[in-house]
Design a protein around this motif. Structure first.
Motif, PDB file in Angstrom:
ATOM      1  N   MET A  64      -1.223  -0.884  -4.302  1.00  0.00           N
ATOM      2  CA  MET A  64      -2.465  -0.151  -4.054  1.00  0.00           C
ATOM      3  C   MET A  64      -2.149   1.242  -3.551  1.00  0.00           C
ATOM      4  O   MET A  64      -1.519   1.414  -2.504  1.00  0.00           O
ATOM      5  N   ASP A  91      -5.235   2.481  -8.240  1.00  0.00           N
ATOM      6  CA  ASP A  91      -5.071   3.872  -7.836  1.00  0.00           C
ATOM      7  C   ASP A  91      -6.385   4.355  -7.228  1.00  0.00           C
ATOM      8  O   ASP A  91      -7.339   4.652  -7.945  1.00  0.00           O
ATOM      9  N   GLU A  92      -6.432   4.412  -5.911  1.00  0.00           N
ATOM     10  CA  GLU A  92      -7.636   4.803  -5.177  1.00  0.00           C
ATOM     11  C   GLU A  92      -8.836   3.930  -5.579  1.00  0.00           C
ATOM     12  O   GLU A  92      -9.873   4.438  -6.021  1.00  0.00           O
ATOM     13  N   THR A 102      -3.616   4.619  -2.067  1.00  0.00           N
ATOM     14  CA  THR A 102      -4.854   4.921  -1.356  1.00  0.00           C
ATOM     15  C   THR A 102      -4.670   6.009  -0.310  1.00  0.00           C
ATOM     16  O   THR A 102      -3.583   6.176   0.247  1.00  0.00           O
ATOM     17  N   HIS A 103      -5.756   6.773  -0.079  1.00  0.00           N
ATOM     18  CA  HIS A 103      -5.833   7.667   1.070  1.00  0.00           C
ATOM     19  C   HIS A 103      -6.517   6.974   2.251  1.00  0.00           C
ATOM     20  O   HIS A 103      -6.478   7.473   3.376  1.00  0.00           O
ATOM     21  N   ASP A 104      -7.151   5.854   1.978  1.00  0.00           N
ATOM     22  CA  ASP A 104      -7.971   5.168   2.970  1.00  0.00           C
ATOM     23  C   ASP A 104      -7.098   4.240   3.807  1.00  0.00           C
ATOM     24  O   ASP A 104      -6.831   3.098   3.422  1.00  0.00           O
ATOM     25  N   ALA A 131      -6.242   0.199   3.729  1.00  0.00           N
ATOM     26  CA  ALA A 131      -4.857  -0.263   3.660  1.00  0.00           C
ATOM     27  C   ALA A 131      -4.552  -1.251   4.772  1.00  0.00           C
ATOM     28  O   ALA A 131      -3.887  -2.275   4.555  1.00  0.00           O
ATOM     29  N   THR A 156     -11.084   2.482  -3.931  1.00  0.00           N
ATOM     30  CA  THR A 156     -12.285   2.537  -3.100  1.00  0.00           C
ATOM     31  C   THR A 156     -12.958   3.904  -3.139  1.00  0.00           C
ATOM     32  O   THR A 156     -13.887   4.166  -2.378  1.00  0.00           O
ATOM     33  N   THR A 157     -12.510   4.785  -4.032  1.00  0.00           N
ATOM     34  CA  THR A 157     -13.112   6.111  -4.138  1.00  0.00           C
ATOM     35  C   THR A 157     -14.587   6.007  -4.496  1.00  0.00           C
ATOM     36  O   THR A 157     -14.974   5.275  -5.403  1.00  0.00           O
ATOM     37  N   ILE A 168       0.832   5.137   0.483  1.00  0.00           N
ATOM     38  CA  ILE A 168      -0.048   6.137   1.078  1.00  0.00           C
ATOM     39  C   ILE A 168       0.662   7.475   1.174  1.00  0.00           C
ATOM     40  O   ILE A 168       1.881   7.565   1.101  1.00  0.00           O
ATOM     41  N   GLN A 178      -7.547   6.105 -11.266  1.00  0.00           N
ATOM     42  CA  GLN A 178      -8.057   6.986 -10.225  1.00  0.00           C
ATOM     43  C   GLN A 178      -9.382   7.625 -10.624  1.00  0.00           C
ATOM     44  O   GLN A 178     -10.243   7.856  -9.781  1.00  0.00           O
ATOM     45  N   ALA A 191       0.850  -1.188   0.000  1.00  0.00           N
ATOM     46  CA  ALA A 191       0.000   0.000   0.000  1.00  0.00           C
ATOM     47  C   ALA A 191       0.885   1.237   0.000  1.00  0.00           C
ATOM     48  O   ALA A 191       1.748   1.394   0.867  1.00  0.00           O
TER      49      ALA A 191
END
Length: 370
Positions: free
Chosen positions: A250, A220-221, A252-254, A258, A223-224, A82, A139, A80
């Motif tokens: 992966m 790329d993100e 991600t911001h999440d 992650a 789960t947005t 981040i 994304q 991941a």
């Protein structure tokens, strides 16, 4: 139990992320292995060494979007990546697939088997890499879908192109199975991209990326736009893909997602990887050691809900030393020099204990900062 708790191969040891900086294109030479690579580990699907990306702007300006990134991703492993928006994560993924704009210049190596992705031509990338050897969950999925075609048409064409399935009925069945993997509703397959919500477009893009069972998946993100339940389902499906022996990078911001899926975590700040470590250590004990990594975790609502102070620097005017120093309570004069990447992180003043490991009365501001 999270998705990554299933049985899977052990991940490889972290790789260093130091190296030189160059704006020129890299020659097609073998990647230099990291000195701490364990020869008993499986060979990486992707091996990145000293990857840098510079954007050339009018007037001679250069934007250092990615600097000296080094990491491996092994079969059966999720790494991941981040970091805050604008730190270079998506640029790194675009560089791996040859999707950068014409004013970009790359340096370093990114080996997918015997092929250096950074020096491979467009013909090789289009015919043998994208979709077949590397799947991409973009994304902005709606921008990658043809607006005049239905989702069913997109998936059926991808099935025919990547798997060789022939016959209308066989392609239709394969497309429906692909949609089911990402919880895409079958009654929406005959809709066009503009008729989908952002979450449905995301699920359609993920289904397309999984069709070819590529050895490496770049998400790329992914789960947005999804609600929490669909985030978990999507992450679990990606984890099953990994546990089948595929590699996953992966972005991600999440951090919750992650933690659910990752084997290792790479933290990027201002274009550089500043920490690369095992996910269990990062999210558990002893926790991240870079002050910025610690700040990202402590900003979560289930933790202290304390934001990282200040703003990240402009990539076109990075300081000579540690880019995080202006936001860091630990910064000293030593931070005027760029910290080398050693062991698992690049920091002159790493965190040495988690708050849970330190008695409240004995904590210092350095122990408790975000």
């Amino acid at each position: 139990m999270t998705a990554k708790d299933a049985s899977r191969p052990a991940p490889p040891a972290p790789s260093p992320a130091g190296g030189g900086d160059s704006g020129a294109e890299a020659p097609n030479t073998p990647a230099v292995p990291a000195p701490d690579v364990d020869p008993t580990r499986p060979a990486p699907v992707l091996s990145v060494r000293d990857l840098s990306v510079r954007f050339l702007l009018p007037g001679g300006r250069r934007i250092a979007a990615v600097s000296d990134a080094s990491f491996d991703v092994a079969p059966g492993e999720c790494l991941a990546l981040i970091g805050e928006s604008g730190c270079g994560k998506s640029v790194l993924a675009s560089a791996l697939l040859g999707l950068l704009p014409a004013n970009a210049r790359t340096a370093g190596h990114a080996h997918l088997g015997g092929l250096d992705l950074l020096s491979a031509g467009e013909r090789a990338l289009a015919r043998t890499v994208r979709g077949r050897r590397v799947g991409l969950v973009p994304q902005s999925p709606a921008a990658h879908l043809t607006p005049v075609r239905t989702i069913r048409s997109h998936i059926e064409e991808t099935v025919a192109h990547l798997t060789g399935v022939r016959g209308r009925a066989a392609r239709r069945a394969a497309a429906e199975r692909a949609a089911h993997r990402t919880e895409f509703p079958p009654d929406h397959l005959d809709r066009h991209p503009h008729e989908l919500s952002g979450g449905l477009a995301q699920r359609a893009a993920t289904a397309l990326a999984l069709v070819g069972d590529a050895p490496l998946l770049l998400a790329d993100e992914p789960t947005t736009g999804l609600d929490r339940d669909l985030v978990d389902r999507t992450v679990d499906e990606l984890r099953r893909h990994v546990d089948d022996g595929h590699a996953l990078l992966m972005i991600t911001h999440d951090l919750t997602a992650a933690e659910r899926i990752a084997d290792r975590v790479a933290v990027m700040y201002a274009g550089r990887i500043v920490e690369l470590t095992d996910a269990a250590r990062f999210f558990g004990t002893p926790g991240p050691r870079h002050p910025y990594s610690r700040g990202l975790l402590e900003a979560l609502p289930e933790r202290s809900f304390t934001p990282v102070p200040g703003l990240p620097p402009e990539l076109g005017s990075l300081p000579e030393g540690c880019a995080f120093a202006p936001r860091c309570e630990r910064a000293t004069e030593a931070c005027a020099a760029l910290p080398p990447f050693e062991n698992t992180l690049a920091c002159h003043h790493p965190v040495t204990a988690t708050p849970a490991d330190t008695p409240t009365a004995a904590r210092t501001p350095e122990d408790t900062r975000a």
